[in-house]
Design an enzyme around this catalytic site. Sequence first.
Site, PDB file in Angstrom:
ATOM      1  N   TRP A 136      42.680  23.819  56.976  1.00 35.48           N
ATOM      2  CA  TRP A 136      44.062  23.528  57.362  1.00 35.48           C
ATOM      3  C   TRP A 136      44.050  22.242  58.188  1.00 35.48           C
ATOM      4  O   TRP A 136      43.261  22.110  59.130  1.00 35.48           O
ATOM      5  CB  TRP A 136      44.598  24.707  58.177  1.00 35.48           C
ATOM      6  N   ASP A 217      40.430  32.504  62.209  1.00 33.15           N
ATOM      7  CA  ASP A 217      41.834  32.132  62.201  1.00 33.15           C
ATOM      8  C   ASP A 217      42.537  33.124  61.262  1.00 33.15           C
ATOM      9  O   ASP A 217      42.284  33.126  60.061  1.00 33.15           O
ATOM     10  CB  ASP A 217      41.963  30.689  61.676  1.00 33.15           C
ATOM     11  N   LYS A 253      53.763  33.894  59.444  1.00 35.89           N
ATOM     12  CA  LYS A 253      53.921  34.162  58.008  1.00 35.89           C
ATOM     13  C   LYS A 253      54.171  35.642  57.739  1.00 35.89           C
ATOM     14  O   LYS A 253      55.060  35.982  56.968  1.00 35.89           O
ATOM     15  CB  LYS A 253      52.676  33.733  57.229  1.00 35.89           C
TER      16      LYS A 253
HETATM   17  C1  LIG Z   1      45.099  28.485  58.508  1.00 30.00           C
HETATM   18  C2  LIG Z   1      46.232  28.347  59.451  1.00 30.00           C
HETATM   19  N1  LIG Z   1      45.995  28.424  60.748  1.00 30.00           N
HETATM   20  C3  LIG Z   1      46.982  28.334  61.657  1.00 30.00           C
HETATM   21  C4  LIG Z   1      48.291  28.141  61.270  1.00 30.00           C
HETATM   22  C5  LIG Z   1      49.286  28.062  62.367  1.00 30.00           C
HETATM   23  O1  LIG Z   1      50.529  28.520  62.179  1.00 30.00           O
HETATM   24  P1  LIG Z   1      51.503  28.850  63.365  1.00 30.00           P
HETATM   25  O2  LIG Z   1      51.173  27.975  64.507  1.00 30.00           O
HETATM   26  O3  LIG Z   1      52.852  28.609  62.811  1.00 30.00           O
HETATM   27  O4  LIG Z   1      51.287  30.287  63.681  1.00 30.00           O
HETATM   28  C6  LIG Z   1      48.592  28.021  59.915  1.00 30.00           C
HETATM   29  C7  LIG Z   1      49.939  27.736  59.434  1.00 30.00           C
HETATM   30  O5  LIG Z   1      50.182  27.275  58.350  1.00 30.00           O
HETATM   31  C8  LIG Z   1      47.538  28.151  58.979  1.00 30.00           C
HETATM   32  O6  LIG Z   1      47.747  28.121  57.656  1.00 30.00           O
END
Ligand SMILES: Cc1ncc(COP(=O)(O)O)c(C=O)c1O
Length: 408
Positions: A136, A217, A253
């Site tokens: 990511w 993660d 999500k």
């Molecule tokens: C792999 C991964 N880590 C972390 C995040 C962080 O998302 P958020 O800060 O919206 O919870 C995302 C969001 O797309 C992700 O795909």
Amino acid sequence: MTTVVTGLDSIGMAPAEPNVEVSEAFGADRNEMKVELGLGAYRTEDLQPYVLNVVKKAEKLMLERGENKEYLPIEGLGAFNKATAELLFGADNAVIQQQRVATVQGISGTGSLRLAAALIHSHFPTSQILISSPTWGNHKNILNDAGVAWSEYRYYDPLTVALDFQGMISDIKAAPEGCFVLLHGCAHNPTGIDPTPAQWQIIADVIEEKKHIPLFDVVYQGYASGSVEADASSVRLFAARGMELLVAQSYSKNMGLYAERIGAINVVCSSPDSAQRVKSQLKRLARGMYSNPPVHGARIVTNIVGNSDLFSEWEEELRMMAGRIKSVRKKLYECLSAKDKSGKDWSFFVKHIGMYSYAGLNEAQRERMRKKWHVYMTKDGRMALTGVSQAKCEYLADAFIDSYHNVS
Ligand SMILES: Cc1ncc(COP(=O)(O)O)c(C=O)c1O
């Protein structure tokens, strides 16, 4: 040496966020067949944003209770921290029973990872973290800003559009002992490729052998397979071995709480005493960064996870969301197989999991997808299948076949 401030005018322009370019270009495209694959959020079959029914119900309860808006403790809402750790590990897991988990509410997944990175930097300043290639995009930003050195392990094999398992294992083995290793708990972003349960065991063997510490993660628990239990199995496998590990969680999500910024950092320690010390350090770091976390999302999650009726309803909605993505994958694969007479194997679309896939297209092929077919994906080739409806699969299959076979 003190730096002399010469004026704010010396500040240059930051590079544009790549995803913003994709959504702007998509927005400006007037072609009615256009397809947006650059999304980071769920969409219904009508390609509209979705607010979960359980979230609406939880918010109604909150309104009825008339809860106040006082500051939360630095560590966040106690009931949320308990619920989130139990959801992740299972309430009867030894790490929970033995009080070996330090859980602190975070500003969604990103903020929780940022706290983890700050903890690593402040206590292991010379350590490095291994991240998958690709990963990511924001992982590198988070680590860079926290001052944590990173290097990459192989993950994606463009020839097979699958996991480069041997590459991954040998890179993790080749790293110096005692690194951190960033792993995606499920639904790897951006590739959609996850290790099998047997491969997870081998990854855990190597990490244990090399005395590395995993940082998981976990953004897609329940949203990948439709089961919160199955999607937590990678993390639980490591925890069952008695290993120390860090896990960042997000509810962006799986509850659609993108804008509420709710998540947590969980650190599994070797003893309750160590967990208390780690928690105190996480709180110290959080205090200096944002002082106290927001309450709204924490209350929503607590109401859903802590209430058996709402929890069952949430599981149903998770199955529905994961199911829609799976059915789009299936339809797309069927259209591709029926239309492409070359014998090319497109089955990776049904082998990948979660909302993202890599399709193994090169830059010129991706350019053709955008220019000729009005199909927008991120620059690295990541496609979010939440931007696809059943009705769009035929068209998308034509776009893939043309771009893949007619551009080299
Ligand atoms: C792999 C991964 N880590 C972390 C995040 C962080 O998302 P958020 O800060 O919206 O919870 C995302 C969001 O797309 C992700 O795909």
